[in-house]
Scaffold this motif. Structure first.
Motif, mmCIF file in Angstrom:
data_model
loop_
_atom_site.group_PDB
_atom_site.id
_atom_site.type_symbol
_atom_site.label_atom_id
_atom_site.label_comp_id
_atom_site.label_asym_id
_atom_site.label_seq_id
_atom_site.Cartn_x
_atom_site.Cartn_y
_atom_site.Cartn_z
ATOM 1 N N ARG A 30 -23.352 -16.724 -20.589
ATOM 2 C CA ARG A 30 -22.907 -18.079 -20.285
ATOM 3 C C ARG A 30 -21.561 -18.425 -20.890
ATOM 4 N N SER A 31 -21.075 -17.582 -21.766
ATOM 5 C CA SER A 31 -19.797 -17.849 -22.418
ATOM 6 C C SER A 31 -18.733 -16.899 -21.890
ATOM 7 N N VAL A 32 -17.589 -17.456 -21.556
ATOM 8 C CA VAL A 32 -16.449 -16.660 -21.104
ATOM 9 C C VAL A 32 -15.223 -17.097 -21.887
ATOM 10 N N SER A 33 -14.507 -16.131 -22.401
ATOM 11 C CA SER A 33 -13.275 -16.444 -23.113
ATOM 12 C C SER A 33 -12.138 -15.600 -22.553
ATOM 13 N N TRP A 34 -10.939 -16.098 -22.701
ATOM 14 C CA TRP A 34 -9.739 -15.461 -22.144
ATOM 15 C C TRP A 34 -8.735 -15.184 -23.256
ATOM 16 N N TYR A 35 -8.032 -14.055 -23.117
ATOM 17 C CA TYR A 35 -7.050 -13.646 -24.105
ATOM 18 C C TYR A 35 -5.818 -13.091 -23.404
ATOM 19 N N PHE A 47 -8.518 -19.568 -24.103
ATOM 20 C CA PHE A 47 -9.561 -20.582 -24.085
ATOM 21 C C PHE A 47 -10.933 -19.951 -23.942
ATOM 22 N N GLU A 48 -11.937 -20.800 -24.192
ATOM 23 C CA GLU A 48 -13.319 -20.362 -24.125
ATOM 24 C C GLU A 48 -14.136 -21.415 -23.385
ATOM 25 N N TYR A 49 -15.014 -20.918 -22.529
ATOM 26 C CA TYR A 49 -15.894 -21.804 -21.768
ATOM 27 C C TYR A 49 -17.339 -21.437 -22.024
ATOM 28 N N PHE A 50 -18.151 -22.455 -22.060
ATOM 29 C CA PHE A 50 -19.600 -22.270 -22.217
ATOM 30 C C PHE A 50 -20.283 -23.304 -21.340
ATOM 31 N N GLU A 52 -19.789 -24.250 -18.311
ATOM 32 C CA GLU A 52 -18.813 -25.026 -17.533
ATOM 33 C C GLU A 52 -17.956 -25.965 -18.375
ATOM 34 N N THR A 53 -18.101 -25.927 -19.687
ATOM 35 C CA THR A 53 -17.330 -26.805 -20.568
ATOM 36 C C THR A 53 -16.359 -25.985 -21.395
ATOM 37 N N GLN A 54 -15.129 -26.474 -21.483
ATOM 38 C CA GLN A 54 -14.170 -25.789 -22.341
ATOM 39 C C GLN A 54 -14.514 -26.106 -23.792
ATOM 40 N N ARG A 55 -14.781 -25.075 -24.562
ATOM 41 C CA ARG A 55 -15.229 -25.276 -25.933
ATOM 42 C C ARG A 55 -14.065 -25.178 -26.926
ATOM 43 N N ASN A 56 -13.126 -24.307 -26.603
ATOM 44 C CA ASN A 56 -11.962 -24.137 -27.472
ATOM 45 C C ASN A 56 -10.748 -23.845 -26.619
ATOM 46 N N LYS A 57 -9.586 -24.186 -27.139
ATOM 47 C CA LYS A 57 -8.343 -23.873 -26.439
ATOM 48 C C LYS A 57 -7.325 -23.393 -27.452
ATOM 49 N N GLY A 58 -6.619 -22.336 -27.109
ATOM 50 C CA GLY A 58 -5.601 -21.789 -27.989
ATOM 51 C C GLY A 58 -4.295 -22.540 -27.866
ATOM 52 N N ASN A 59 -3.310 -22.084 -28.633
ATOM 53 C CA ASN A 59 -2.009 -22.748 -28.673
ATOM 54 C C ASN A 59 -1.098 -22.239 -27.569
ATOM 55 N N PHE A 60 -1.432 -22.563 -26.374
ATOM 56 C CA PHE A 60 -0.619 -22.209 -25.216
ATOM 57 C C PHE A 60 -0.225 -23.494 -24.490
ATOM 58 N N PRO A 61 0.919 -23.452 -23.792
ATOM 59 C CA PRO A 61 1.349 -24.674 -23.085
ATOM 60 C C PRO A 61 0.388 -25.061 -21.969
ATOM 61 N N SER A 93 -17.107 -11.828 -21.991
ATOM 62 C CA SER A 93 -18.286 -12.686 -21.865
ATOM 63 C C SER A 93 -19.291 -12.345 -22.958
ATOM 64 N N SER A 94 -20.126 -13.313 -23.265
ATOM 65 C CA SER A 94 -21.196 -13.085 -24.233
ATOM 66 C C SER A 94 -22.332 -14.059 -23.942
ATOM 67 N N LEU A 95 -23.507 -13.762 -24.499
ATOM 68 C CA LEU A 95 -24.645 -14.653 -24.310
ATOM 69 C C LEU A 95 -24.363 -16.005 -24.935
ATOM 70 N N ASP A 96 -23.838 -15.978 -26.095
ATOM 71 C CA ASP A 96 -23.429 -17.128 -26.894
ATOM 72 C C ASP A 96 -24.310 -18.362 -26.800
ATOM 73 N N VAL A 97 -24.934 -18.681 -27.872
ATOM 74 C CA VAL A 97 -25.542 -19.990 -28.011
ATOM 75 C C VAL A 97 -24.844 -20.656 -29.186
ATOM 76 N N SER A 98 -25.018 -21.937 -29.326
ATOM 77 C CA SER A 98 -24.239 -22.669 -30.315
ATOM 78 C C SER A 98 -24.592 -22.268 -31.745
ATOM 79 N N VAL A 99 -25.787 -21.770 -31.950
ATOM 80 C CA VAL A 99 -26.179 -21.379 -33.299
ATOM 81 C C VAL A 99 -25.997 -19.878 -33.474
ATOM 82 N N ARG A 100 -25.362 -19.492 -34.547
ATOM 83 C CA ARG A 100 -25.172 -18.086 -34.867
ATOM 84 C C ARG A 100 -24.447 -17.329 -33.747
#
Lengths: 117, 113
Positions: A30-35, A47-50, A52-61, A93-100
């Motif tokens: 459920r988690s997808v991040s871009w590099y 950025f990272e999505y979980f 359908e929500t953007q969870r984090n965003k890097g320092n890009f324009p 991508s990763s399974l990623d849940v908010s805990v651990r």
């Protein structure tokens, strides 16, 4: 099971154009991040999505944007391309849940190599 | 910004052990230590991860210092296929503008036959 699929693998654009890159995660992830990866800067977080929500965003324009769909597939878009945007764009991508979530392993795609002329 | 620090490059002979060091002095209590490697023209590939205790899997071993400010990836018998760039990465839940990965430049491992 199928890995992370990124399309297209290679593309060439000219300055000022825009580009959309696609990432299909491993089924169930459920988690997808871009590099962005360049020889000079190495790996940089975009950025990272979980769910359908953007969870984090890097320092890009703001020219760099992304989204995630209900099936967890993700796209990133770069508008008004500049020469410096030439890079390998990696999706993970990763399974990623908010805990651990730090324990969750990332599976990377092979990347989309963008060349801006 | 936090980052990990690794040697730029290392060399090894085939079938000998390899110890790849990593410093992560800014590690926080909930950060996991992950190692990935990247072969030419491929995305990074997971190798191993741990939190506090040493870890072993079929690919490698991970030795974590008691204060967790450094770690070492151990390849027990290097093969030519192990030639890659190895990244030591801190993985956290919510990292803000750095995302949930803290990484450095990686170590390029060369393996000589």
């Amino acid at each position: 099971k199928a890995g992370v699929t990124q399309t297209p693998r290679y593309l060439i654009k000219t300055r000022g154009q825009q580009v959309t890159l696609s990432c299909s995660p491993i089924s169930g992830h459920r988690s997808v991040s871009w590099y962005q990866q360049t020889p000079g800067q190495g790996l940089q977080f975009l950025f990272e999505y979980f769910s359908e929500t953007q969870r984090n965003k890097g320092n890009f324009p703001g020219r760099f944007s992304g989204r995630q769909f209900s099936n967890s597939r993700s796209e990133m878009n770069v508008s008004t391309l500049e020469l410096g945007d030439s890079a390998l764009y990696l999706c993970a991508s990763s399974l990623d849940v908010s805990v651990r979530s730090g324990a969750n392993v990332l599976t990377f795609g092979a990347g989309s190599r963008l060349t801006v002329l | 910004d936090a980052k990990t620090t690794q040697p730029n490059s290392m060399e090894s002979n085939e079938e000998e052990p390899v110890h790849l060091p990593c410093n992560h002095s800014t590690i926080s209590g909930t950060d996991y230590i992950h190692w990935y490697r990247q072969l030419p023209s491929q995305g990074p590939e997971y190798v191993i991860h741990g939190l506090t205790s040493n870890v072993n899997n079929r690919m490698a071993s991970l030795a974590i210092a008691e204060d967790r400010k450094s770690s070492t990836l151990i390849l027990h018998r290097a093969t030519l296929r192990d030639a890659a760039v190895y990244y030591c990465i801190l993985r956290r839940d919510y990292g803000g503008s750095q995302g949930n990965l803290i990484f450095g430049k990686g170590t390029k491992l060369s393996v000589k036959p």
